[in-house]
Design a protein around this motif. Structure first.
Motif, PDB file in Angstrom:
ATOM      1  N   ARG A 157       0.827  -1.206   0.000  1.00  0.00           N
ATOM      2  CA  ARG A 157       0.000   0.000   0.000  1.00  0.00           C
ATOM      3  C   ARG A 157       0.867   1.265   0.000  1.00  0.00           C
ATOM      4  O   ARG A 157       0.510   2.263  -0.640  1.00  0.00           O
ATOM      5  CB  ARG A 157      -0.956  -0.032   1.197  1.00  0.00           C
ATOM      6  CG  ARG A 157      -2.040  -1.090   1.020  1.00  0.00           C
ATOM      7  CD  ARG A 157      -2.862  -1.347   2.283  1.00  0.00           C
ATOM      8  NE  ARG A 157      -3.846  -2.378   2.000  1.00  0.00           N
ATOM      9  CZ  ARG A 157      -5.042  -2.157   1.469  1.00  0.00           C
ATOM     10  NH1 ARG A 157      -5.418  -0.918   1.181  1.00  0.00           N
ATOM     11  NH2 ARG A 157      -5.873  -3.156   1.227  1.00  0.00           N
ATOM     12  N   THR A 158       1.989   1.216   0.686  1.00  0.00           N
ATOM     13  CA  THR A 158       2.908   2.360   0.646  1.00  0.00           C
ATOM     14  C   THR A 158       3.474   2.545  -0.758  1.00  0.00           C
ATOM     15  O   THR A 158       3.511   3.663  -1.292  1.00  0.00           O
ATOM     16  CB  THR A 158       4.050   2.151   1.653  1.00  0.00           C
ATOM     17  OG1 THR A 158       3.501   2.095   2.986  1.00  0.00           O
ATOM     18  CG2 THR A 158       5.054   3.291   1.570  1.00  0.00           C
ATOM     19  N   LEU A 159       3.912   1.465  -1.391  1.00  0.00           N
ATOM     20  CA  LEU A 159       4.485   1.545  -2.730  1.00  0.00           C
ATOM     21  C   LEU A 159       3.467   2.029  -3.757  1.00  0.00           C
ATOM     22  O   LEU A 159       3.831   2.681  -4.742  1.00  0.00           O
ATOM     23  CB  LEU A 159       5.020   0.171  -3.152  1.00  0.00           C
ATOM     24  CG  LEU A 159       6.287  -0.308  -2.440  1.00  0.00           C
ATOM     25  CD1 LEU A 159       6.539  -1.777  -2.740  1.00  0.00           C
ATOM     26  CD2 LEU A 159       7.494   0.529  -2.851  1.00  0.00           C
ATOM     27  N   LEU A 160       2.189   1.717  -3.522  1.00  0.00           N
ATOM     28  CA  LEU A 160       1.144   2.091  -4.469  1.00  0.00           C
ATOM     29  C   LEU A 160       0.467   3.414  -4.101  1.00  0.00           C
ATOM     30  O   LEU A 160      -0.467   3.846  -4.782  1.00  0.00           O
ATOM     31  CB  LEU A 160       0.093   0.977  -4.545  1.00  0.00           C
ATOM     32  CG  LEU A 160       0.587  -0.339  -5.154  1.00  0.00           C
ATOM     33  CD1 LEU A 160      -0.438  -1.447  -4.925  1.00  0.00           C
ATOM     34  CD2 LEU A 160       0.891  -0.181  -6.638  1.00  0.00           C
ATOM     35  N   GLY A 161       0.925   4.055  -3.019  1.00  0.00           N
ATOM     36  CA  GLY A 161       0.365   5.344  -2.637  1.00  0.00           C
ATOM     37  C   GLY A 161      -1.035   5.255  -2.078  1.00  0.00           C
ATOM     38  O   GLY A 161      -1.853   6.159  -2.284  1.00  0.00           O
ATOM     39  N   LEU A 162      -1.313   4.188  -1.340  1.00  0.00           N
ATOM     40  CA  LEU A 162      -2.631   3.974  -0.756  1.00  0.00           C
ATOM     41  C   LEU A 162      -2.553   4.089   0.764  1.00  0.00           C
ATOM     42  O   LEU A 162      -1.521   3.762   1.366  1.00  0.00           O
ATOM     43  CB  LEU A 162      -3.167   2.583  -1.119  1.00  0.00           C
ATOM     44  CG  LEU A 162      -3.374   2.290  -2.603  1.00  0.00           C
ATOM     45  CD1 LEU A 162      -3.707   0.815  -2.804  1.00  0.00           C
ATOM     46  CD2 LEU A 162      -4.485   3.168  -3.166  1.00  0.00           C
TER      47      LEU A 162
END
Length: 287
Positions: A157-162
């Motif tokens: 989720r961090t890598l995907l900006g969520l």
């Protein structure tokens, strides 16, 4: 007809398992399917024994940027653009699955580890319906009982900006999974857009990461399934995950559990199950 490719990252210690897997791919996949084996350069000569009209052997270095280099005198690699932490084998294998899939011109890519063996015929349509690829998804499965899975979700989720959100999360991890290469390319582009870095640098710098979870969260939370996939919670592969060896009786009991929809079985390489025991039982199963 949908185009299906099979990808297996492997290495010398798993050669015999991979050879068994490869024979099962040739036996049960359509003749149009190519099995891509991705191995370290030092193992190319060994795996070249498996090369054939339906088999491609790749040096893993062909899918990695030049900044990722071997550490002399060791089996480890380091990303010169982010040398700390060094690339662990677990993370590298996941990066290779993403990188190879992103390059393939196929409708469905099946990611298959060396310790899997196919026991029934399968086609692209086993993993694709109405133009979209099957997403393995078990709702509300990940919570405090599975701390590693929680870390994988939060990293994805961090890598995907969520936003991190709150568990329970869905589980996207299984032994036999299919990806849509178009969606993999979109997911990696999203990681680069969010982090401002090459995806290999962003992913390689993670201490905790799951390629399955990254793909699942992207499809589910960014794109919004079922528009881009159809979800199912049947793994289609009967799996033994325990890191304890099976004897002849144990393997036989395990294989008794193969379901009518299972196209493959997985006996974890980490279990240390003797190869002759494994092979004899699978031979009995498949005839």
């Amino acid at each position: 007809m949908s185009r299906l490719a099979v990808i297996t990252p492997s290495f010398a210690p798993d050669f015999e398992l991979c050879a068994d897997l490869h024979r099962s791919v040739l036996a049960y996949a359509p003749e149009s399917v190519t099995h891509h084996l991705v191995v370290p350069g030092r193992d190319l000569a060994l795996f070249d024994r498996l090369r054939g009209p339906r088999t491609e052997i790749h040096d893993q270095a062909a899918f990695l940027p030049r900044s990722i280099q071997s550490v002399p005198g060791t089996k480890y690699l380091v990303n010169l653009r982010r040398p700390v932490p060094p690339l662990r084998g677990w993370i590298l294998q996941q990066m290779l699955k993403l990188a190879v899939t992103a390059r393939l011109d196929a409708d469905v890519v099946l990611l298959v580890d060396s310790d899997i063996t196919f026991v029934r015929p399968f086609t692209a349509e086993t993993f694709r319906r109405d133009g979209v690829v099957r997403l393995y998804r078990k709702p509300d499965e990940i919570d405090a009982r599975l701390p590693r899975h929680l870390r994988w979700h939060r990293a994805a989720r961090t890598l995907l900006g969520l936003p991190a959100g709150e568990p329970p999360y869905p589980d996207y991890v299984s032994s036999l999974l299919a990806w849509d290469p178009v969606l993999v390319r979109q997911a990696l582009a999203r990681v680069e857009s969010v982090t401002g870095r090459r995806w290999v640098d962003a992913v390689g710098g993670q201490l905790h990461f799951s390629e399955w979870t990254l793909y699942g969260v992207f499809v589910d939370a960014v794109l919004g399934a079922p528009a881009t996939s159809f979800a199912a919670d049947d793994p289609l592969c009967h799996a033994h995950w325990d890191e304890t060896p099976l004897d002849e009786r144990g393997v036989a009991d395990f294989l008794d559990g193969v379901g009518p929809d299972d196209v493959a079985v997985m006996i974890s390489a980490k279990s240390g199950t003797p190869l002759p025991v494994r092979r004899a039982a699978l031979r009995d199963l498949t005839g």
